[in-house]
Design a protein around this motif. Structure first.
Motif, PDB file in Angstrom:
ATOM      1  N   ALA A  18     -30.171 -80.422  30.844  1.00 56.07           N
ATOM      2  CA  ALA A  18     -30.838 -80.219  32.138  1.00 56.07           C
ATOM      3  C   ALA A  18     -31.423 -78.814  32.234  1.00 56.07           C
ATOM      4  CB  ALA A  18     -29.855 -80.450  33.276  1.00 56.07           C
ATOM      5  N   GLY A  19     -32.656 -78.733  32.699  1.00 51.76           N
ATOM      6  CA  GLY A  19     -33.308 -77.440  32.900  1.00 51.76           C
ATOM      7  C   GLY A  19     -33.908 -76.868  31.629  1.00 51.76           C
ATOM      8  N   GLN A  20     -33.728 -77.531  30.491  1.00 47.24           N
ATOM      9  CA  GLN A  20     -34.266 -76.984  29.241  1.00 47.24           C
ATOM     10  C   GLN A  20     -35.698 -77.477  29.015  1.00 47.24           C
ATOM     11  OE1 GLN A  20     -31.830 -77.431  25.758  1.00 47.24           O
ATOM     12  NE2 GLN A  20     -29.985 -76.709  26.762  1.00 47.24           N
ATOM     13  N   THR A  21     -36.509 -76.619  28.430  1.00 45.10           N
ATOM     14  CA  THR A  21     -37.870 -77.023  28.051  1.00 45.10           C
ATOM     15  C   THR A  21     -37.753 -77.905  26.804  1.00 45.10           C
ATOM     16  OG1 THR A  21     -38.079 -75.132  26.584  1.00 45.10           O
ATOM     17  CG2 THR A  21     -38.805 -74.813  28.862  1.00 45.10           C
ATOM     18  N   PRO A  22     -38.807 -78.674  26.461  1.00 45.35           N
ATOM     19  CA  PRO A  22     -38.740 -79.501  25.253  1.00 45.35           C
ATOM     20  C   PRO A  22     -38.383 -78.673  24.011  1.00 45.35           C
ATOM     21  CG  PRO A  22     -40.662 -80.095  26.548  1.00 45.35           C
ATOM     22  CD  PRO A  22     -40.048 -78.907  27.221  1.00 45.35           C
ATOM     23  N   LYS A 216     -12.750 -68.249  13.322  1.00 43.93           N
ATOM     24  CA  LYS A 216     -13.891 -67.322  13.166  1.00 43.93           C
ATOM     25  C   LYS A 216     -14.689 -67.256  14.447  1.00 43.93           C
ATOM     26  CE  LYS A 216     -15.379 -67.447   8.405  1.00 43.93           C
ATOM     27  NZ  LYS A 216     -16.178 -68.262   7.540  1.00 43.93           N
ATOM     28  N   LEU A 217     -14.788 -66.042  14.989  1.00 43.43           N
ATOM     29  CA  LEU A 217     -15.562 -65.866  16.221  1.00 43.43           C
ATOM     30  C   LEU A 217     -17.037 -65.694  15.867  1.00 43.43           C
ATOM     31  CD1 LEU A 217     -15.402 -65.432  19.328  1.00 43.43           C
ATOM     32  CD2 LEU A 217     -15.288 -62.993  18.854  1.00 43.43           C
ATOM     33  N   GLN A 218     -17.859 -66.426  16.604  1.00 43.21           N
ATOM     34  CA  GLN A 218     -19.305 -66.301  16.375  1.00 43.21           C
ATOM     35  C   GLN A 218     -19.968 -65.912  17.694  1.00 43.21           C
ATOM     36  OE1 GLN A 218     -21.869 -69.801  16.370  1.00 43.21           O
ATOM     37  NE2 GLN A 218     -22.326 -69.388  14.242  1.00 43.21           N
ATOM     38  N   GLU A 219     -20.720 -64.829  17.657  1.00 44.59           N
ATOM     39  CA  GLU A 219     -21.455 -64.441  18.871  1.00 44.59           C
ATOM     40  C   GLU A 219     -22.942 -64.667  18.620  1.00 44.59           C
ATOM     41  OE1 GLU A 219     -20.575 -60.637  21.087  1.00 44.59           O
ATOM     42  OE2 GLU A 219     -22.719 -60.342  20.743  1.00 44.59           O
ATOM     43  N   VAL A 220     -23.554 -65.466  19.483  1.00 47.88           N
ATOM     44  CA  VAL A 220     -24.988 -65.735  19.316  1.00 47.88           C
ATOM     45  C   VAL A 220     -25.742 -65.038  20.434  1.00 47.88           C
ATOM     46  CG1 VAL A 220     -26.770 -67.535  19.280  1.00 47.88           C
ATOM     47  CG2 VAL A 220     -24.542 -67.971  18.228  1.00 47.88           C
ATOM     48  N   LYS A 221     -26.783 -64.305  20.052  1.00 47.27           N
ATOM     49  CA  LYS A 221     -27.613 -63.640  21.065  1.00 47.27           C
ATOM     50  C   LYS A 221     -28.928 -64.406  21.161  1.00 47.27           C
ATOM     51  CE  LYS A 221     -25.780 -59.047  21.319  1.00 47.27           C
ATOM     52  NZ  LYS A 221     -25.207 -58.202  20.313  1.00 47.27           N
ATOM     53  N   SER A 222     -29.329 -64.711  22.380  1.00 45.59           N
ATOM     54  CA  SER A 222     -30.601 -65.410  22.539  1.00 45.59           C
ATOM     55  C   SER A 222     -31.389 -64.765  23.670  1.00 45.59           C
ATOM     56  CB  SER A 222     -30.386 -66.895  22.817  1.00 45.59           C
ATOM     57  OG  SER A 222     -29.634 -67.042  23.994  1.00 45.59           O
ATOM     58  N   SER A 223     -32.654 -65.006  23.641  1.00 42.70           N
ATOM     59  CA  SER A 223     -33.544 -64.383  24.607  1.00 42.70           C
ATOM     60  C   SER A 223     -34.621 -65.389  24.976  1.00 42.70           C
ATOM     61  CB  SER A 223     -34.157 -63.174  23.899  1.00 42.70           C
ATOM     62  OG  SER A 223     -34.610 -62.260  24.813  1.00 42.70           O
ATOM     63  N   TYR A 224     -34.862 -65.591  26.249  1.00 40.75           N
ATOM     64  CA  TYR A 224     -35.948 -66.495  26.639  1.00 40.75           C
ATOM     65  C   TYR A 224     -36.437 -66.204  28.055  1.00 40.75           C
ATOM     66  CZ  TYR A 224     -32.107 -69.188  28.731  1.00 40.75           C
ATOM     67  OH  TYR A 224     -31.014 -69.571  29.448  1.00 40.75           O
ATOM     68  N   VAL A 225     -37.603 -66.777  28.364  1.00 38.35           N
ATOM     69  CA  VAL A 225     -38.189 -66.598  29.689  1.00 38.35           C
ATOM     70  C   VAL A 225     -37.636 -67.695  30.598  1.00 38.35           C
ATOM     71  CG1 VAL A 225     -40.332 -66.515  31.031  1.00 38.35           C
ATOM     72  CG2 VAL A 225     -40.296 -65.652  28.672  1.00 38.35           C
ATOM     73  N   VAL A 226     -37.094 -67.303  31.742  1.00 38.19           N
ATOM     74  CA  VAL A 226     -36.534 -68.274  32.690  1.00 38.19           C
ATOM     75  C   VAL A 226     -37.673 -69.053  33.355  1.00 38.19           C
ATOM     76  CG1 VAL A 226     -35.128 -68.560  34.766  1.00 38.19           C
ATOM     77  CG2 VAL A 226     -34.510 -66.817  33.071  1.00 38.19           C
ATOM     78  N   GLN A 227     -37.600 -70.372  33.230  1.00 34.97           N
ATOM     79  CA  GLN A 227     -38.647 -71.257  33.746  1.00 34.97           C
ATOM     80  C   GLN A 227     -38.318 -71.677  35.196  1.00 34.97           C
ATOM     81  OE1 GLN A 227     -41.333 -72.054  31.744  1.00 34.97           O
ATOM     82  NE2 GLN A 227     -40.363 -70.611  30.326  1.00 34.97           N
ATOM     83  N   PRO A 228     -39.334 -72.098  35.949  1.00 36.43           N
ATOM     84  CA  PRO A 228     -39.056 -72.605  37.298  1.00 36.43           C
ATOM     85  C   PRO A 228     -38.053 -73.766  37.224  1.00 36.43           C
ATOM     86  CG  PRO A 228     -41.427 -72.429  36.920  1.00 36.43           C
ATOM     87  CD  PRO A 228     -40.772 -72.137  35.616  1.00 36.43           C
ATOM     88  N   ASN A 229     -37.163 -73.869  38.172  1.00 37.31           N
ATOM     89  CA  ASN A 229     -36.126 -74.926  38.256  1.00 37.31           C
ATOM     90  C   ASN A 229     -34.925 -74.731  37.339  1.00 37.31           C
ATOM     91  OD1 ASN A 229     -37.344 -76.407  40.238  1.00 37.31           O
ATOM     92  ND2 ASN A 229     -38.588 -77.568  38.760  1.00 37.31           N
ATOM     93  N   MET A 230     -35.063 -73.838  36.361  1.00 36.39           N
ATOM     94  CA  MET A 230     -33.972 -73.645  35.396  1.00 36.39           C
ATOM     95  C   MET A 230     -32.701 -73.147  36.101  1.00 36.39           C
ATOM     96  SD  MET A 230     -34.660 -71.607  31.903  1.00 36.39           S
ATOM     97  CE  MET A 230     -35.430 -72.667  30.743  1.00 36.39           C
ATOM     98  N   GLU A 268     -35.290 -66.429  42.508  1.00 37.17           N
ATOM     99  CA  GLU A 268     -36.472 -65.582  42.720  1.00 37.17           C
ATOM    100  C   GLU A 268     -36.470 -64.394  41.756  1.00 37.17           C
ATOM    101  OE1 GLU A 268     -37.131 -66.508  47.455  1.00 37.17           O
ATOM    102  OE2 GLU A 268     -36.359 -64.541  46.864  1.00 37.17           O
ATOM    103  N   TYR A 269     -35.294 -63.837  41.550  1.00 38.17           N
ATOM    104  CA  TYR A 269     -35.219 -62.647  40.691  1.00 38.17           C
ATOM    105  C   TYR A 269     -35.440 -62.994  39.213  1.00 38.17           C
ATOM    106  CZ  TYR A 269     -33.515 -58.583  38.239  1.00 38.17           C
ATOM    107  OH  TYR A 269     -33.432 -57.507  37.386  1.00 38.17           O
ATOM    108  N   LEU A 270     -34.852 -64.115  38.776  1.00 35.88           N
ATOM    109  CA  LEU A 270     -34.878 -64.399  37.331  1.00 35.88           C
ATOM    110  C   LEU A 270     -36.100 -65.175  36.849  1.00 35.88           C
ATOM    111  CD1 LEU A 270     -31.158 -65.310  36.489  1.00 35.88           C
ATOM    112  CD2 LEU A 270     -32.364 -63.171  36.018  1.00 35.88           C
ATOM    113  N   THR A 271     -36.658 -66.030  37.704  1.00 33.29           N
ATOM    114  CA  THR A 271     -37.757 -66.884  37.228  1.00 33.29           C
ATOM    115  C   THR A 271     -38.927 -66.022  36.727  1.00 33.29           C
ATOM    116  OG1 THR A 271     -37.071 -68.626  38.732  1.00 33.29           O
ATOM    117  CG2 THR A 271     -39.307 -68.792  37.840  1.00 33.29           C
ATOM    118  N   GLY A 272     -39.335 -66.319  35.522  1.00 31.99           N
ATOM    119  CA  GLY A 272     -40.442 -65.572  34.904  1.00 31.99           C
ATOM    120  C   GLY A 272     -39.989 -64.369  34.103  1.00 31.99           C
TER     121      GLY A 272
END
Ligand SMILES: C[S@@+](CC[C@H](N)C(=O)[O-])C[C@H]1O[C@@H](n2cnc3c(N)ncnc32)[C@H](O)[C@@H]1O
Length: 288
Positions: A18-22, A216-230, A268-272
């Motif tokens: 839910a809320g994910q882009t394709p 084993k601990l795994q830390e994943v770093k990710s970065s993305y633009v917050v989309q409307p409705n997300m 409002e703060y995060l979208t975009g």
């Protein structure tokens, strides 16, 4: 069950995306396959092993194990919810698979198998839904044969980036209150989602009797633009069909208008914006 998620099959097929882009759905699917493959490589599955997939859901691990064994071994699809087993059976029948598997309805806390009967126990994201981890892990140990392997993956949600870390206090009313409550929610010892980490899992495995378990601990770093409705989806989608959504969790501490306003301000703060998140997980590789 949650109002917006009927059962586990629906959650696994729909709500978790839910809320994910394709593109994000594609990425999540590839990540799930990669996690599956690590677990199964750790398990060193042999052609005639009895392989138990605990909390199989829609069969992510079990179907691949079946393929690896070319239906010549015995893969046990086990889950405590019948809808998951029904869904797997439908796929098995549709694919014409008639041997090399069993379906077993039971919770991890009471696996319906005699002791020392399984060569490999594999699992992904199940302990995170079990409040008391120790009896569950001890039960896995009980059903494994001597020399048998337990290989699994679990998210460590309490170490993930929290909302308050990606928000600006200047844009959020009651920022400090929401920060305190979010930390309190993450510290709840009765909440299966966050009442554990890599150290407690290691301890659970040792207490169960596993010799030199690897966590084993795994830390994943990710970065993305917050989309409307997300943002709204993050708040209202439950983490499982039986557990409250983040919005419902906040409603235990704040009244409805306050939570709605918070959600709106976060949106409002995060979208975009581009956000950077860290998500943590463990891979377990333990031998009886
Ligand atoms: C996040 S899903 C993971 C499903 C599957 N292992 C996968 O990786 O796609 C969690 C699964 O654990 C099952 N489950 C939850 N609590 C359980 C319990 N106490 N015993 C056994 N299975 C459980 C659910 O029915 C669901 O299928």
């Amino acid at each position: 069950m949650s109002e917006i998620c009927e059962n586990w099959t629906q959650w696994l097929k729909k709500n978790r995306f839910a809320g994910q882009t394709p593109e994000m759905i594609e990425q999540t699917t590839r990540w799930l396959e990669a996690v599956r493959d690590v677990i199964l490589v750790y398990a060193e599955i042999q052609p005639h092993d009895t392989v138990l997939d605990i909390g199989c859901g829609t069969g992510l691990l079990a179907f691949k194990a079946l393929e690896m064994q070319n239906c010549e071994g015995n893969v046990i699809f086990s889950d405590m919810f019948q809808d998951c087993l029904d869904d797997c059976k439908k796929i098995l029948d549709k694919s014409g698979v008639t041997k090399g598997y069993e379906l077993l309805k039971c919770p991890i806390e009471h696996i319906a198998l005699p002791m020392s009967t399984v060569h490999k126990a594999v699992m992904r994201s199940v302990l995170v839904h079990v409040v008391n981890k120790q009896p569950a892990i001890s039960e896995v140990y009980r059903v494994l044969k001597s020399g048998g392997k337990f290989c699994a993956f679990e998210p460590i949600i309490r170490s993930n980036t929290r909302y308050w870390e990606i928000l600006d206090p200047a844009h959020i009313d009651k920022y400090e209150d929401f920060k305190r409550v979010e930390n309190e929610i993450m510290d709840n010892p009765l909440d299966s989602l966050c009442n554990f980490d890599e150290k407690t899992i290691q301890m659970n495995l040792e207490i169960a009797g596993f010799s030199v378990p690897e966590v084993k601990l795994q830390e994943v770093k990710s970065s993305y633009v917050v989309q409307p409705n997300m943002v709204r989806e993050w708040f209202v989608n439950p983490p499982s069909p039986t557990q409250p959504s983040t919005k419902e969790r906040f409603l235990k501490y704040f009244d409805f208008p306050t939570v709605e306003k918070f959600m709106l301000q976060v949106e409002e703060y995060l979208t975009g914006r581009t956000i950077s998140l860290k998500t943590n997980a463990v891979f377990i590789n333990a031998t009886k």
